[in-house]
Every structure is written in structure tokens, then in C-alpha cells.
Scaffold this active site. Structure first.
Site: not given
Ligand SMILES: Cc1cc2nc3c(=O)[nH]c(=O)nc-3n(C[C@H](O)[C@H](O)[C@H](O)COP(=O)(O)OP(=O)(O)OC[C@H]3O[C@@H](n4cnc5c(N)ncnc54)[C@H](O)[C@@H]3O)c2cc1C
Length: 308
Positions: A135, A138-139
């Protein structure tokens, strides 16, 4: 402990939250069981540009939050827990969860979506969360001014590589075929971006690192130093717990046109359904229709043999 509901929705992505909204608005005692964050795959994209009613697009995060709020406004309950098993006794379906709880209802709508496929190569599972990610939204911010690799060549891989250009200094886009498979507009953007370096006809053999990701070894023997590896090589159905309970095709749940599965009382909607279009708008539409059909099923039971 067992908790009784009219309709339980398995998964709180766009399909599940819309199903929850429709079911609770129609007076059903509705529960959503979501193992992670409501919004599902919306967490993996930044902005949705093709959801009707938002001419300028909408931040995926906002769309997810709005859907959750709307479902709750109509009375749906949302609990964070992972469904691990399903059983049926007469008309009652029992869902078992990772926290050893049991939830019971005559109707279950499976909206468990899909999950990202794994490469299944040495280093991948050990380094997941330590540089290996599925992701970018997200990261991605964790890799500011660092070199990363994106594995895959479809729409998701290219979109995520482009998204990572905001943070990373260099992105190696590694794809096993001779050309990218994304739609032309996205492919062109990826090919033109100066931060993205394409590695075509290449496969990753190993992800290296002990405590953190340090690099990749490719099948050609090349080594690349990267601190992050983002894997986007396709999806597999997330519905393992239900696979032997209803008829599936390649792990995706087969339904009729009323979103009924082969098991009475079990409905399915969204990406986990065989033949789904796999878009937010279609997941929502399917969730709404499945909820309506589940409501009719529950009310028919209540009017006859079913007495909760
Ligand atoms: C990078 C990316 C970009 C995208 N861009 C777009 C776009 O621009 N436009 C568009 O229309 N679509 C886009 N999509 C696709 C869209 O996000 C999906 O089609 C949509 O989210 C499907 O919704 P769903 O509810 O069926 O499944 P999901 O969104 O996958 O939600 C399923 C939910 O079920 C939960 N779950 C799974 N198993 C369990 C269990 N055992 N117990 C409890 N909960 C469980 C999951 O945690 C998840 O929250 C994109 C997808 C990705 C990955």
C-alpha cells in the site's frame, strides 16, 4: 458469547458500508464486522475520480469516512474483528471471529473484497512491514528521499509508482513482461516520469535484508539497493473462511442476479463476487441490491418460521 442480528455484513469496504446503510435504513438490526479499517481498498488509493456526484473527484479517505458515518447514522453497528469461520444451523448462520466471539443472524452479506497477491519469494514475508509493503498511500511517506522498487506492471503498480514519486528519490518499476499493462494514459505518465526507472522482462528472485529491507536480487542476477519494495501483482479473493461454505470460482463467490450465493441466507457483493466489475461505484451498487434482497429474505423468515 453470541450476538444476534438480522443481517451481518462481512467486511466494511464500499460494498459492505453501502449494504449496511441500506439494511439499517430499512429497519434491519445490522452489524458490520471489519477486520481492519472501514473503507477497504479505498485506503490504497488517494483520490477517486470516477465516483458519480464528485465532479472534481473525492479524497478516498473522505469517501470512506462519509460511507461509515452514513451507515452509522442509519443505525448500523460496526465492530472491528476478523471473521474466521461460518456455520449454519437450520436458518441461523453463526460467524466465528478471531477474538473468539460468535455472531448470529439469518442473513450474511459477504463483502470481503480482495487482497493483494504475494510474490512468495524469500524475504517477502519476513520483511513485510520492514520495507515490504502492499500500500503506497499507507507507507509511501516513510520512504522520503529513499530509493524504492515497485513490482508489477498493471494499473495499480503504475499508479502506485507515480504516487511514490512524491516521496521517494528513485522508483524502480519492475515488470516481468516486455511492456506495461496499465491503460495508456497511466503508462505514459509512468514512462515519462524522471523518477521512475523501468526494468522490463525482469523478475524479483529475493528481497534482501535482516531487520530492514536492503535490496533486491533479480532473476537476471542484477542487484538493486532499495529500502522499500511495493508489491502490486494482482489480487486474490479475501474470502478463505467462506470458500468451502458456498460455491466459488477461482475463490470468488458465485451469486445469482439477486446476489444470493449457493447457500441460503448468504449473499455476496463487491469485489469478492465472481464477475464483479471491481470499482467503487459497482461495489456500492451491489451492496445496496444485496442488502435489499437480504432484507426480503429475513422478513420472509420472520413472517413464517423465523422468530428471533
Ligand atoms: C490502488 C487502487 C486504486 C483504485 N482506484 C479506483 C478508482 O479510481 N475508482 C474505482 O472505482 N475503484 C478503484 N479501485 C477499486 C476499488 O477500491 C474497489 O473496487 C472497491 O474498494 C471494492 O469494494 P469492496 O467493498 O467490494 O471490497 P474492499 O474495498 O476490498 O473491502 C473489503 C473489506 O473487507 C474486509 N475483510 C476482508 N476479509 C475479512 C474478514 N475475514 N473479516 C472481516 N473483514 C474482512 C477488508 O479488511 C476490507 O475492509 C482501486 C483499487 C486499488 C487497490
Amino acid at each position: 458469547m453470541s450476538k444476534e442480528k438480522d443481517i451481518i455484513i462481512a467486511g466494511g469496504g464500499p460494498a459492505g458500508l453501502t449494504a449496511a446503510m441500506y439494511a439499517s435504513r430499512a429497519g434491519m438490526n445490522t452489524l458490520v464486522l471489519e477486520k481492519a479499517m472501514t473503507g477497504g481498498q479505498l485506503w490504497m488509493s488517494e483520490k477517486i475520480e470516477n465516483y458519480p456526484g464528485y465532479a472534481e473527484g473525492i479524497e478516498s479517505f473522505n469517501l470512506a469516512q462519509n460511507m461509515e458515518k452514513q451507515a452509522k447514522n442509519f443505525g448500523a453497528e460496526i465492530i472491528k474483528d476478523e471473521i474466521t469461520d461460518i456455520k449454519k444451523d437450520k436458518e441461523v448462520l453463526t460467524l466465528k471471529t478471531a477474538s473468539s466471539k460468535k455472531y448470529r443472524a439469518p442473513a450474511v452479506i459477504v463483502c470481503s473484497g480482495v487482497r493483494m497477491k504475494k510474490l512468495d519469494i524469500p524475504g517477502e514475508s519476513q520483511l513485510t512491514g520492514k520495507g515490504v509493503s502492499y500500500c503506497a498511500v499507507c507507507d509511501g511517506p516513510l520512504f522520503r528521499d529513499k530509493d524504492v522498487a515497485v513490482i508489477g506492471g498493471g494499473n495499480t503498480a503504475c499508479e502506485e509508482a507515480l504516487y511514490l514519486t512524491r516521496f521517494a528519490s528513485k522508483i524502480y518499476l519492475i515488470h516481468r513482461r516486455g511492456s506495461l499493462r496499465a491503460v495508456r494514459s497511466i503508462t505514459e505518465k509512468a514512462e515519462k516520469n524522471k523518477k521512475i526507472r523501468l526494468f522490463l522482462n525482469e523478475e524479483v528472485k529475493q528481497i534482501q535484508g535482516k531487520e530492514r529491507t536492503e535490496g533486491l536480487i533479480l532473476k537476471s542476477g542484477k542487484k538493486i539497493d532499495v529500502e522499500g519494495v511495493f508489491i502490486f501483482i494482482g489480487y486474490s479473493p479475501a474470502a478463505g473462511w467462506i470458500e468451502n461454505f458456498v460455491k466459488t470460482e477461482k475463490g470468488f463467490i458465485i451469486t445469482d442476479t439477486d446476489f444470493k450465493s449457493s447457500q441460503e441466507g448468504v449473499f455476496a457483493a463487491g469485489d469478492c463476487r465472481y464477475g464483479a466489475f471491481r470499482q467503487v461505484v459497482s461495489a456500492c451498487g451491489e451492496g445496496a441490491a444485496a442488502a435489499e434482497n437480504a432484507r426480503k429474505y429475513v422478513e420472509k423468515l420472520k413472517g413464517t418460521s423465523y422468530d428471533w
